[in-house]
Design a protein around this motif. Structure first.
Motif, PDB file in Angstrom:
ATOM      1  N   SER A  26      14.056  41.964 -27.231  1.00 62.26           N
ATOM      2  CA  SER A  26      13.968  41.380 -28.574  1.00 62.26           C
ATOM      3  C   SER A  26      14.643  40.018 -28.648  1.00 62.26           C
ATOM      4  N   LEU A  27      15.448  39.731 -27.658  1.00 61.76           N
ATOM      5  CA  LEU A  27      16.195  38.484 -27.615  1.00 61.76           C
ATOM      6  C   LEU A  27      15.845  37.775 -26.313  1.00 61.76           C
ATOM      7  N   ASN A 112      20.794  35.107 -32.581  1.00 67.54           N
ATOM      8  CA  ASN A 112      19.768  34.082 -32.433  1.00 67.54           C
ATOM      9  C   ASN A 112      18.740  34.579 -31.414  1.00 67.54           C
ATOM     10  N   LYS A 113      17.496  34.647 -31.829  1.00 68.42           N
ATOM     11  CA  LYS A 113      16.463  35.210 -30.959  1.00 68.42           C
ATOM     12  C   LYS A 113      16.253  34.380 -29.704  1.00 68.42           C
ATOM     13  N   PHE A 114      16.295  33.057 -29.830  1.00 70.35           N
ATOM     14  CA  PHE A 114      16.124  32.158 -28.692  1.00 70.35           C
ATOM     15  C   PHE A 114      17.479  31.506 -28.400  1.00 70.35           C
ATOM     16  N   ARG A 119      25.321  35.532 -26.811  1.00 75.85           N
ATOM     17  CA  ARG A 119      25.957  35.908 -28.083  1.00 75.85           C
ATOM     18  C   ARG A 119      25.972  34.772 -29.105  1.00 75.85           C
ATOM     19  N   HIS A 120      24.985  33.903 -29.019  1.00 77.59           N
ATOM     20  CA  HIS A 120      24.771  32.889 -30.062  1.00 77.59           C
ATOM     21  C   HIS A 120      24.296  33.638 -31.303  1.00 77.59           C
ATOM     22  N   PHE A 121      25.019  33.494 -32.410  1.00 78.85           N
ATOM     23  CA  PHE A 121      24.651  34.266 -33.596  1.00 78.85           C
ATOM     24  C   PHE A 121      24.677  33.399 -34.846  1.00 78.85           C
ATOM     25  N   LEU A 122      24.160  33.966 -35.934  1.00 75.30           N
ATOM     26  CA  LEU A 122      23.972  33.246 -37.191  1.00 75.30           C
ATOM     27  C   LEU A 122      24.638  33.977 -38.341  1.00 75.30           C
ATOM     28  N   LEU A 175      24.604  29.199 -40.976  1.00 76.76           N
ATOM     29  CA  LEU A 175      25.481  28.547 -40.004  1.00 76.76           C
ATOM     30  C   LEU A 175      25.283  29.242 -38.670  1.00 76.76           C
ATOM     31  N   GLN A 176      25.566  28.527 -37.600  1.00 74.82           N
ATOM     32  CA  GLN A 176      25.422  29.086 -36.263  1.00 74.82           C
ATOM     33  C   GLN A 176      26.768  29.103 -35.549  1.00 74.82           C
TER      34      GLN A 176
END
Length: 360
Positions: A26-27, A112-114, A119-122, A175-176
């Protein structure tokens, strides 16, 4: 009475959900190579991340519609940040209140999907709010609280892209956040070296583009309402400086803002906050704001576009083409940032302190 932590226990949840989403497909994590380009003159250790696989990802220019986080069909715009959330990317949600009498604001944390960084998140507003609106005091507080909590184990950096020329392409406010592997962002030491004698004074770093920084050092005994007010005020100070600088440019250098220099032009054109583009970088210790004139840097020889968002002004640039990488190496990251930013405050500007960088 101790105020409950915002998004308590977030660190383990992020790691577990990221692992599960990656395993489920999914990611989409894209491998990349990091090239270090230290600027010899100012000493900032810039990082250029080369990810050629991202060149195949749809963009707004393709007419397919995309953003930092997801793609959507052009004939039916979708909001990937609206409930119901894709469960594999959903981490947590919470209503954050300033005090017990406040109705609060609801947020969700999504992966974050892409991503090119694990562990990049929003942090997204649960109700739709426009990405072109400035951060509210409660939004700044929530983001800072997330950074503070995660920082006990792993330092993170938050960023906000606002406006058409900022690198933002998703209209739902968010925000990211990305983890900082060595515990320091490229600009941290440079900001420390140029911070003013009076820590409450916003300042401009000696860089070839306009920028405004406010240090964050709230009293340890501050209550949540006090913290919300303090952080909100720090952000508003930077917005005020940006607005004032743009107003001055509209009179002294209208071409820098894309304005006609003809006398019939009104000096206040384009000064509405909702029309402005800017980037915000937030750490536990500072807020850094950079006004923008354009989103993309075009390489001189190949005319290849390099999109710059807030991470560029934290010292981290992403390129998708090897020729673009070579040309960025040649000119240097600082020149790239100069071309997409606005001219800086003049050192004799009335807003500058005696040392040339403090802002009144």
């Amino acid at each position: 009475m101790t105020t409950p932590a915002v998004f308590a226990g977030l660190g383990p949840k992020l790691k577990a959900q990221y692992t599960a989403a990656l395993k489920a497909g999914s990611l989409l994590f894209t491998e990349s190579d990091v090239v270090e380009l230290d600027d010899e003159d100012i000493g900032i250790p810039f990082e250029v991340r080369y990810a050629p696989a991202l060149a195949k990802k749809p963009t707004k220019a393709d007419g397919k519609g995309t953003n930092d986080d997801d793609a959507r069909p052009a004939d039916k715009p979708a909001d990937p940040f609206a409930p119901p959330y894709q469960q594999d990317l959903f981490v947590a949600e919470e209503t954050v209140k300033e005090d017990d009498d406040d109705s609060g604001e609801s947020f969700a944390i999504l992966l974050n999907k892409f991503c090119v960084t694990p562990r990049h998140f929003l942090l997204v507003t649960k109700e739709f709010r426009k990405q072109t609106t400035p951060l509210s005091p409660l939004e700044v507080f929530t983001a800072w609280s997330v950074l503070k909590q995660l920082g006990a184990r792993e330092k993170h950096l938050a960023f906000f892209n606002c406006g058409d020329e900022s690198g933002a392409s998703q209209p739902h406010k968010h925000l990211q956040f990305i983890p900082i592997s060595n515990g320091m962002a490229p600009f941290d030491s440079f900001i420390d070296a140029h911070k003013p004698a009076k820590p409450q004074t916003p300042f401009q770093l000696p860089l070839p583009y306009a920028n405004f920084t406010a240090l964050i050092d709230p009293p340890s005994s501050a209550s949540r309402p006090d913290l919300v007010s303090y952080l909100g005020q720090r952000f508003v100070e930077l917005l005020d400086l940006m607005i004032d600088h743009r107003r001055r440019l509209s009179l002294s250098d209208p071409a820098a803002l894309g304005l006609d220099a003809d006398a019939s032009e009104q000096p206040t054109r384009g000064i509405r906050l909702s029309d402005m583009s800017y980037n915000v970088v937030l750490t536990q210790r500072y807020l850094h704001l950079v006004p923008r004139r354009r989103e993309k840097y075009l390489t001189a020889r190949s005319s290849l576009p390099v999109s710059i968002n807030s991470l560029g002004f934290a010292g981290m640039v992403l390129v998708k083409d090897e020729r673009a990488l070579d040309e960025v190496k040649e000119v240097g990251v600082l020149e790239v940032l100069k071309q997409v930013g606005l001219p800086p405050l003049d050192i004799v500007d009335a807003h500058l302190g005696e040392d040339g960088n403090e802002l009144a």
